[in-house]
Design a protein around this motif. Structure first.
Motif, short mmCIF file in Angstrom:
data_model
loop_
_atom_site.label_atom_id
_atom_site.label_comp_id
_atom_site.label_asym_id
_atom_site.label_seq_id
_atom_site.Cartn_x
_atom_site.Cartn_y
_atom_site.Cartn_z
N GLU A 208 102.76 -13.21 -49.89
CA GLU A 208 104.13 -13.08 -50.38
C GLU A 208 105.04 -14.13 -49.76
O GLU A 208 105.94 -14.67 -50.40
CB GLU A 208 104.65 -11.67 -50.08
CG GLU A 208 106.07 -11.41 -50.53
CD GLU A 208 106.18 -11.18 -52.03
OE1 GLU A 208 107.30 -10.97 -52.51
OE2 GLU A 208 105.15 -11.21 -52.74
N LYS A 210 104.06 -17.01 -48.57
CA LYS A 210 103.44 -18.34 -48.68
C LYS A 210 102.86 -18.82 -47.36
O LYS A 210 102.83 -20.02 -47.08
CB LYS A 210 104.46 -19.37 -49.20
CG LYS A 210 105.25 -18.93 -50.43
CD LYS A 210 104.36 -18.64 -51.61
CE LYS A 210 105.20 -18.24 -52.82
NZ LYS A 210 104.36 -17.87 -53.98
N GLN A 339 98.81 -13.12 -57.17
CA GLN A 339 99.26 -14.13 -56.22
C GLN A 339 98.18 -15.16 -55.92
O GLN A 339 98.46 -16.35 -55.85
CB GLN A 339 99.72 -13.44 -54.93
CG GLN A 339 101.04 -12.72 -55.05
CD GLN A 339 101.44 -12.05 -53.75
OE1 GLN A 339 100.60 -11.65 -52.96
NE2 GLN A 339 102.73 -11.92 -53.53
#
Length: 375
Positions: A208, A210, A339
């Motif tokens: 989330e 990065k 993701q």
């Protein structure tokens, strides 16, 4: 009044001054002509005064009248020409006050093509940006609350079981060895579940924010999937599921992070096992489509309603069938799948109907080329 050839406020001022000057000059000429006509008429009638002498209107008086007329006409004309711009400036000031007061829902009308229209466009852009930032902060706050409640609930359940079983074994000295080992094994399985939940939560947080770095390498996706299906064979057997893997080529190489892809497909396969038990079958297919490799994981369990399917990749979202004790999780599995796919410049889609529930994953064969295209 709109003039397309006027590109900035300076040009507008120059144009309005020129127009006002021309109108003023014409008006002064008309007034001067009227004065000559009027005074000549009075002179023919024999009228004399301090203003009108034998030679007509005295020059000083004429100058005063024409000067006052010129000033009045010029000021009035420049006001008429600038009135719309002045009103627009007033609207811009009012909009600034509205934004300062917290009104971000009413954009300002953009007129013209000068600096003030640019200012209005920037105000609208600023208004949209502030609104988006506030919305993101609201969502972030809501997500944080969801995370706290979800973590508290999901970690408390196995932890309560562990404490309960271990407390039971600890206090009951009359338990035989077989019963004691049975309860200890249950506590151990709950501990593994607790570890899995913890790892899933930490992994999601890294993705989330990065913080997860890609460790790229060339890997055979067919081999990776076959390995994962082999590792999950005990789970398939336990749930009486038949698994079929179809692939158009024996080897499909792509540039990716093998560990993350294993997690992506592991989540999809676990999801298929959880919710596809009733269908008794899981189908996995893999093929090249242009510059992408497309993988489909199909289960034949309950159909996911359309209104739920639209939110299925949202973090912490759980469908109605996933709220049971047997299948409940953190609600992060599919969010992590999405993701990881996006981290590889790919995408994941879901479809559920009478033909089965299909999760389709598209991944580029060459990740470096995709990065070049994005740049």
């Amino acid at each position: 009044m709109k003039h397309d050839f006027i590109k900035n406020f300076g040009q507008r001022i120059a144009f309005d001054l020129m127009v006002s000057g021309v109108i003023t000059l014409l008006a002064v000429c008309l007034v001067d002509g009227f004065l000559n006509f009027f005074c000549n008429g009075l002179m023919h009638m024999g009228y004399r005064s301090a203003w009108i002498g034998p030679g007509g209107l005295r020059p000083s008086i004429r100058m005063v009248i024409l000067t006052v007329t010129a000033l009045l006409i010029f000021c009035f004309t420049i006001y008429l020409l600038m009135r719309e711009t002045l009103r627009y400036i007033g609207k811009i000031l009012e909009k600034v006050k509205e934004i300062a007061a917290g009104d971000f829902d009413h954009p300002m009308e953009v007129k013209g093509n000068d600096e003030f229209s640019v200012m209005a466009e920037n105000l609208n852009a600023m208004q949209r940006n502030i609104k988006e930032i506030m919305e993101r902060e609201r969502i972030a706050e809501h997500t944080k609350n969801d995370l706290v409640s979800s973590v508290a609930h999901d970690l408390r359940t196995p932890l309560t079981s562990i404490i309960g079983y271990l407390g039971w074994v600890r206090t009951r000295t009359d338990l035989d060895e077989e019963t004691r080992n049975h309860y200890i094994d249950i506590a151990y399985q709950k501990s593994l579940r607790l570890e899995q939940l913890t790892n899933e939560l930490f992994g999601f947080v890294k993705l989330e924010h990065k913080e997860m770095q890609l460790h790229l390498g060339k890997l055979d996706l067919v081999q990776l999937m076959e390995q994962m299906l082999d590792e999950m064979t005990p789970s398939f057997v336990k749930n009486e599921l038949q698994v079929e893997f179809q692939h158009t080529e024996n080897m499909i190489f792509l540039e990716a992070d093998g560990e993350l892809l294993a997690r992506l497909f592991g989540n999809l396969l676990n999801n298929a096992v959880k919710y596809g038990k009733e269908g008794k079958q899981i189908r996995v297919s893999m093929e090249k489509e242009g510059e992408y490799v497309v993988t489909r994981v199909v289960n034949y369990g309950r159909i996911i309603p359309k209104q739920e399917l639209e939110h299925i990749f949202r973090k912490f979202y759980r469908t109605e069938q996933s709220r049971s004790r047997d299948t409940g999780g953190t609600g992060l599995g599919l969010a992590i799948v999405q993701q990881i796919a996006e981290l590889h410049h790919g995408q994941v889609y879901a479809k559920s109907d009478l033909q089965g529930t299909v999760f389709k994953v598209e991944l580029p064969l060459q990740l470096t080329q995709q990065e070049g295209k994005k740049e």
